[in-house]
Design an enzyme around this catalytic site. Sequence first.
Site, short mmCIF file in Angstrom:
data_model
loop_
_atom_site.label_atom_id
_atom_site.label_comp_id
_atom_site.label_asym_id
_atom_site.label_seq_id
_atom_site.Cartn_x
_atom_site.Cartn_y
_atom_site.Cartn_z
N GLU A 159 -0.80 8.81 -8.80
CA GLU A 159 -1.74 9.69 -8.10
C GLU A 159 -3.19 9.24 -8.28
O GLU A 159 -3.49 8.32 -9.06
CB GLU A 159 -1.52 11.13 -8.57
N CYS A 197 4.03 7.64 -3.46
CA CYS A 197 5.35 8.09 -3.93
C CYS A 197 6.07 6.99 -4.69
O CYS A 197 5.88 5.78 -4.42
CB CYS A 197 6.23 8.46 -2.75
N GLU A 230 9.15 6.05 -4.47
CA GLU A 230 10.06 5.25 -3.65
C GLU A 230 9.34 4.08 -2.98
O GLU A 230 9.84 2.96 -2.91
CB GLU A 230 10.71 6.11 -2.56
N CYS A 236 10.51 11.64 0.78
CA CYS A 236 9.73 12.31 1.83
C CYS A 236 9.87 11.53 3.14
O CYS A 236 10.39 10.41 3.17
CB CYS A 236 8.26 12.42 1.41
N CYS A 256 8.40 8.02 3.20
CA CYS A 256 9.21 7.08 2.41
C CYS A 256 10.47 6.70 3.17
O CYS A 256 10.87 5.53 3.18
CB CYS A 256 9.56 7.67 1.05
N1 THU Z 1 6.60 12.34 -4.57
C1 THU Z 1 7.32 11.20 -4.73
O1 THU Z 1 6.96 10.31 -5.51
N2 THU Z 1 8.46 11.07 -4.02
C2 THU Z 1 8.97 12.01 -3.18
O2 THU Z 1 9.99 11.78 -2.55
C3 THU Z 1 8.30 13.30 -3.04
C4 THU Z 1 6.96 13.40 -3.66
C5 THU Z 1 5.37 12.49 -5.35
C6 THU Z 1 4.09 12.41 -4.58
C7 THU Z 1 3.16 13.19 -5.47
O3 THU Z 1 2.65 12.32 -6.48
C8 THU Z 1 4.05 14.21 -6.14
O4 THU Z 1 5.38 13.74 -5.99
C9 THU Z 1 3.96 15.60 -5.55
O5 THU Z 1 4.13 15.58 -4.19
#
Ligand code: THU
Length: 160
Positions: free
Chosen positions: A64, A73, A75, A112, A115
């Site tokens: 982040e 993310c 993935e 998501c 991704c």
């Molecule tokens: N996030 C992921 O890394 N993968 C997902 O499939 C869903 C969300 C992360 C993004 C962000 O850093 C945190 O989870 C909250 O959304």
Amino acid sequence: MKKINFSSEAIIYDDVSELSKEDQEIIKEANIAKGKSYAPYSQFNVGAAILLENGVIIHGSNQESAAYPSGMCAERVAVWKAGSEYPNVKILKLAIVASSKTTVVDKPVGPCGACRQTLLDYEVNQKAPFEVIFMGEVGKIIKTESLVSLLPFSFDSSYL
Ligand code: THU
């Protein structure tokens, strides 16, 4: 006019012990990846592990930023790492695990939309499906046989 049905298959497991040893191993790797997550803003930690055809395992975790949209993310971190370090090596499996510092994640955390779209390119290019396994901290585990099953009517390079 015609109405069509389309369906995707997934296997739902009640416990990790029901999965194969290889699947349990890649889930373990995703948990190690999750330990490297940098998510001070959402407190939501995600780990992804990719098993490549050459046996190499790639870790990715969400990263982040104080400028929130700049994060990424787990993935996509993992698949871009795989694509940049091992271009042309097939992806066999992707495992995703998630936990939160503020709540118990009791539902499987699927990739998501962005991704899914990103991952799809790799599946289309390698001309072979790869398995996606995802879970929360507790509760069921979901396994799909391909990325395309997670993204019906998707956009891919065939349109370009
Ligand atoms: N996030 C992921 O890394 N993968 C997902 O499939 C869903 C969300 C992360 C993004 C962000 O850093 C945190 O989870 C909250 O959304």
